[in-house]
Design a protein around this motif. Structure first.
Motif, PDB file in Angstrom:
ATOM      1  N   PHE A 149       0.835  -1.215   0.000  1.00  0.00           N
ATOM      2  CA  PHE A 149       0.000   0.000   0.000  1.00  0.00           C
ATOM      3  C   PHE A 149       0.870   1.266   0.000  1.00  0.00           C
ATOM      4  N   GLU A 150       2.181   1.062  -0.112  1.00  0.00           N
ATOM      5  CA  GLU A 150       3.138   2.164   0.041  1.00  0.00           C
ATOM      6  C   GLU A 150       2.870   2.936   1.333  1.00  0.00           C
ATOM      7  N   ALA A 151       2.604   2.170   2.389  1.00  0.00           N
ATOM      8  CA  ALA A 151       2.304   2.800   3.681  1.00  0.00           C
ATOM      9  C   ALA A 151       3.566   3.467   4.236  1.00  0.00           C
ATOM     10  N   ALA A 152       3.412   4.688   4.698  1.00  0.00           N
ATOM     11  CA  ALA A 152       4.555   5.431   5.239  1.00  0.00           C
ATOM     12  C   ALA A 152       4.916   4.862   6.611  1.00  0.00           C
ATOM     13  N   PRO A 153       6.230   4.630   6.847  1.00  0.00           N
ATOM     14  CA  PRO A 153       6.612   4.057   8.143  1.00  0.00           C
ATOM     15  C   PRO A 153       6.638   5.115   9.248  1.00  0.00           C
ATOM     16  N   TYR A 154       6.161   4.742  10.424  1.00  0.00           N
ATOM     17  CA  TYR A 154       6.163   5.630  11.595  1.00  0.00           C
ATOM     18  C   TYR A 154       6.731   4.897  12.800  1.00  0.00           C
ATOM     19  N   ARG A 155       7.245   5.674  13.750  1.00  0.00           N
ATOM     20  CA  ARG A 155       7.606   5.160  15.083  1.00  0.00           C
ATOM     21  C   ARG A 155       6.797   5.949  16.096  1.00  0.00           C
ATOM     22  N   PHE A 156       6.105   5.276  16.963  1.00  0.00           N
ATOM     23  CA  PHE A 156       5.287   5.980  17.943  1.00  0.00           C
ATOM     24  C   PHE A 156       5.797   5.710  19.353  1.00  0.00           C
ATOM     25  N   PRO A 157       5.561   6.648  20.270  1.00  0.00           N
ATOM     26  CA  PRO A 157       5.996   6.407  21.650  1.00  0.00           C
ATOM     27  C   PRO A 157       5.136   5.354  22.346  1.00  0.00           C
ATOM     28  N   THR A 158       5.671   4.855  23.442  1.00  0.00           N
ATOM     29  CA  THR A 158       4.931   3.882  24.250  1.00  0.00           C
ATOM     30  C   THR A 158       3.973   4.602  25.190  1.00  0.00           C
ATOM     31  N   LEU A 159       4.331   5.813  25.574  1.00  0.00           N
ATOM     32  CA  LEU A 159       3.446   6.609  26.432  1.00  0.00           C
ATOM     33  C   LEU A 159       2.427   7.343  25.577  1.00  0.00           C
ATOM     34  N   ILE A 160       1.261   7.574  26.160  1.00  0.00           N
ATOM     35  CA  ILE A 160       0.206   8.265  25.415  1.00  0.00           C
ATOM     36  C   ILE A 160      -0.477   9.256  26.365  1.00  0.00           C
ATOM     37  N   PRO A 161      -0.696  10.488  25.922  1.00  0.00           N
ATOM     38  CA  PRO A 161      -1.230  11.496  26.843  1.00  0.00           C
ATOM     39  C   PRO A 161      -2.693  11.240  27.236  1.00  0.00           C
ATOM     40  N   ALA A 162      -2.981  11.414  28.520  1.00  0.00           N
ATOM     41  CA  ALA A 162      -4.342  11.207  29.043  1.00  0.00           C
ATOM     42  C   ALA A 162      -5.341  12.117  28.322  1.00  0.00           C
ATOM     43  N   GLU A 163      -4.908  13.326  28.031  1.00  0.00           N
ATOM     44  CA  GLU A 163      -5.800  14.305  27.404  1.00  0.00           C
ATOM     45  C   GLU A 163      -6.382  13.807  26.076  1.00  0.00           C
ATOM     46  N   TYR A 164      -5.521  13.178  25.271  1.00  0.00           N
ATOM     47  CA  TYR A 164      -5.992  12.652  23.994  1.00  0.00           C
ATOM     48  C   TYR A 164      -6.923  11.465  24.199  1.00  0.00           C
ATOM     49  N   MET A 165      -6.557  10.617  25.162  1.00  0.00           N
ATOM     50  CA  MET A 165      -7.395   9.433  25.405  1.00  0.00           C
ATOM     51  C   MET A 165      -8.793   9.868  25.836  1.00  0.00           C
ATOM     52  N   GLU A 166      -8.853  10.961  26.569  1.00  0.00           N
ATOM     53  CA  GLU A 166     -10.153  11.493  26.987  1.00  0.00           C
ATOM     54  C   GLU A 166     -10.940  11.953  25.762  1.00  0.00           C
ATOM     55  N   LYS A 221      -6.041  19.107  12.177  1.00  0.00           N
ATOM     56  CA  LYS A 221      -5.333  19.457  10.932  1.00  0.00           C
ATOM     57  C   LYS A 221      -6.158  19.008   9.718  1.00  0.00           C
ATOM     58  N   HIS A 222      -5.832  19.602   8.577  1.00  0.00           N
ATOM     59  CA  HIS A 222      -6.315  19.072   7.311  1.00  0.00           C
ATOM     60  C   HIS A 222      -5.410  17.925   6.924  1.00  0.00           C
ATOM     61  N   LEU A 223      -5.965  16.866   6.385  1.00  0.00           N
ATOM     62  CA  LEU A 223      -5.140  15.754   5.905  1.00  0.00           C
ATOM     63  C   LEU A 223      -4.481  16.234   4.613  1.00  0.00           C
ATOM     64  N   PRO A 224      -3.129  16.338   4.601  1.00  0.00           N
ATOM     65  CA  PRO A 224      -2.461  17.043   3.496  1.00  0.00           C
ATOM     66  C   PRO A 224      -2.883  16.569   2.101  1.00  0.00           C
ATOM     67  N   ASN A 225      -2.808  15.237   1.840  1.00  0.00           N
ATOM     68  CA  ASN A 225      -3.143  14.781   0.481  1.00  0.00           C
ATOM     69  C   ASN A 225      -4.532  14.175   0.392  1.00  0.00           C
ATOM     70  N   GLY A 226      -5.301  14.377   1.417  1.00  0.00           N
ATOM     71  CA  GLY A 226      -6.666  13.841   1.406  1.00  0.00           C
ATOM     72  C   GLY A 226      -6.746  12.374   1.760  1.00  0.00           C
ATOM     73  N   GLN A 227      -5.613  11.695   1.797  1.00  0.00           N
ATOM     74  CA  GLN A 227      -5.595  10.288   2.218  1.00  0.00           C
ATOM     75  C   GLN A 227      -4.194   9.905   2.658  1.00  0.00           C
ATOM     76  N   LEU A 228      -4.134   8.903   3.514  1.00  0.00           N
ATOM     77  CA  LEU A 228      -2.831   8.497   4.047  1.00  0.00           C
ATOM     78  C   LEU A 228      -2.863   7.025   4.433  1.00  0.00           C
ATOM     79  N   ALA A 229      -1.820   6.303   3.992  1.00  0.00           N
ATOM     80  CA  ALA A 229      -1.611   4.935   4.483  1.00  0.00           C
ATOM     81  C   ALA A 229      -0.321   4.961   5.287  1.00  0.00           C
ATOM     82  N   ALA A 230      -0.344   4.385   6.474  1.00  0.00           N
ATOM     83  CA  ALA A 230       0.839   4.408   7.347  1.00  0.00           C
ATOM     84  C   ALA A 230       0.978   3.059   8.030  1.00  0.00           C
ATOM     85  N   THR A 231       2.179   2.806   8.527  1.00  0.00           N
ATOM     86  CA  THR A 231       2.368   1.558   9.270  1.00  0.00           C
ATOM     87  C   THR A 231       3.345   1.783  10.414  1.00  0.00           C
ATOM     88  N   ALA A 232       3.136   1.036  11.491  1.00  0.00           N
ATOM     89  CA  ALA A 232       4.047   1.114  12.638  1.00  0.00           C
ATOM     90  C   ALA A 232       3.876  -0.137  13.474  1.00  0.00           C
TER      91      ALA A 232
END
Ligand code: AMP
Ligand code: ZN
Length: 396
Positions: free
Chosen positions: A139-156, A224-235
């Motif tokens: 899918f030509e998914a863009a590679p990402y690395r994400f942290p293990t911690l996640i902010p409470a504010e977003y989870m809310e 944010k606006h999704l820059p290209n209108g669509q995104l495939a990513a993997t992590a």
């Protein structure tokens, strides 16, 4: 004094909810060591860590009744949709691999739901992951690395606390106060594995340990606006779900690893790619030799949220699980899932498409420990008995 309780639910638990109710009983009372719902749904046996008085027993009974009522009252059986059925593939192994894995030192348990994994499982996880990376690449998914911690504010913001409070894992640290830190340094000690320290030593909880991978991508796109209108990513990432006394083997871990392929964009883009991903995985699954089935499913929402949310997910076919066969217990285990969240994250996190409408999201998620465990449950630890493709890919 009672060390086990036999509870007659005031409402018979429908067959399709027996497993769901049983897994929730783990969270009813700290005295509960194991809870077994009879397959007929009209009896629950609860085993306790220590004897309780009849008043305490009555209290546990009441709490169990309440769980049953909340989850089962008015529940209707969702129609299970099966997309692929390869459960009957012949596989040679019948044992529970846990005992042999422990005996050979291939795994060791640090605590409930926390394991160190040796070369055998590591090789298998890498093997499966390679296939998932190839899927992402297709899918030509863009590679990402994400942290293990996640902010409470977003989870809310994404209602996680309401939907899955029972499985949260909180991350904190000592308050930036020299007296609290000194006190901790002098007195901190473990008692039966529990760190004894005054609760006010800890700062307020701002972060949790991440329960899933794709959330981080949605948070990165928030407001944010999704820059290209669509995104495939993997992590790939470490995920944490506290599952209490259900944390009994590699089947159910507190700390596990997930590889996801994530799609963000218009509805059709997400739904089509979820389906293409499933079709591309069919060949991979065949190569690995796994006996499995893909069927509609729901997330393990907590008691109060369960009925409505699960019904919603099944009505809109939002989740399909890859369930691998576990021959030793004649059951299946979810090793991956194909998910569509509609515009839930787009709306809650204000991720917009070029036309200003909220983005839709979906993800394909694989549990690496689980897929390796299911493979071992079907083919055993001796690699000579594995499908040739797997054996050659790992050992040449
Ligand atoms: P889900 O987002 O719940 O569909 O999870 C995706 C995949 O992660 C599942 O299909 C499992 O393979 C894996 N997974 C979820 N929970 C656990 C757990 N407690 N222990 C091990 N693997 C898990
Ligand atoms: Zn996901």
């Amino acid at each position: 004094m009672n060390e086990s309780l036999l509870i007659q639910p005031s409402l018979a638990i429908p067959e399709h909810l027996v497993g769901e109710v049983q897994s929730k009983l783990a969270y009813v009372d700290e005295a509960i060591r194991r809870a077994v719902v009879a397959p007929s749904g009209d009896q629950i046996e609860v085993f306790l860590f220590h004897p309780v008085s009849s008043a305490e027993a009555a209290h546990i009974d009441r709490k169990v009744q309440q769980v049953v009522e909340t989850m089962a009252k008015g529940a209707f059986k969702p129609k299970v949709q099966i997309l692929e059925d390869k459960l009957d593939i012949a596989t040679p192994y019948q044992q529970d691999p846990m005992e042999e894995l422990l005996r050979r030192g291939e795994i060791s348990q640090e605590a409930a739901g926390i394991y160190t994994l040796g070369p055998l499982i590591t090789h298998l996880m890498d093997y499966f992951e390679q296939h998932f990376i190839e899927l992402a690449d297709s899918f030509e998914a863009a590679p990402y690395r994400f942290p293990t911690l996640i902010p409470a504010e977003y989870m809310e913001r994404v209602n996680y606390f309401r939907a899955f409070p029972h499985s949260l894992t909180f991350a904190t640290h000592l308050r930036q106060d020299i007296d609290a830190i000194d006190h901790f340094a002098q007195h901190a000690a473990c008692e039966h594995g529990v760190l004894k320290t005054p609760p006010d030593s800890f700062a307020g909880v701002q972060t949790l340990l991440s329960p899933a991978v794709c959330y981080h991508l949605y948070f990165a796109l928030a407001d944010k606006h999704l820059p290209n209108g669509q995104l495939a990513a993997t992590a790939v990432g470490n995920c944490f779900r506290y599952e209490a006394i259900n944390l009994t083997s590699l089947e159910r871990l507190w700390n596990f690893t997930m590889r996801e392929v994530i799609f963000v964009g218009p509805k059709d883009y997400v739904l089509e790619n979820r389906e293409v991903a499933r079709q591309r995985m069919q060949r991979v699954m065949a190569e690995t030799g796994l006996a499995y089935r893909i069927e509609s499913a729901n997330d393990p929402f907590f008691i109060g949220e369960f009925r409505k949310q699960a019904a919603f997910q099944s009505a809109f076919q939002l989740k399909f699980e890859i369930r691998a066969r576990l021959p030793f217990k004649d059951s299946t285990l979810a090793v991956g899932s194909y998910n569509y969240h509609q515009d839930f994250f787009g709306r809650h996190l204000n991720i917009t498409l070029p036309d200003g409408s909220p983005a839709h999201t979906g993800c394909v998620a694989f549990g690496l420990e689980r897929i390796a465990f299911a493979f071992l449950a079907q083919y055993g630890l001796d690699s000579a008995a594995w499908p040739q493709h797997v054996h050659e890919a790992i050992y040449g």
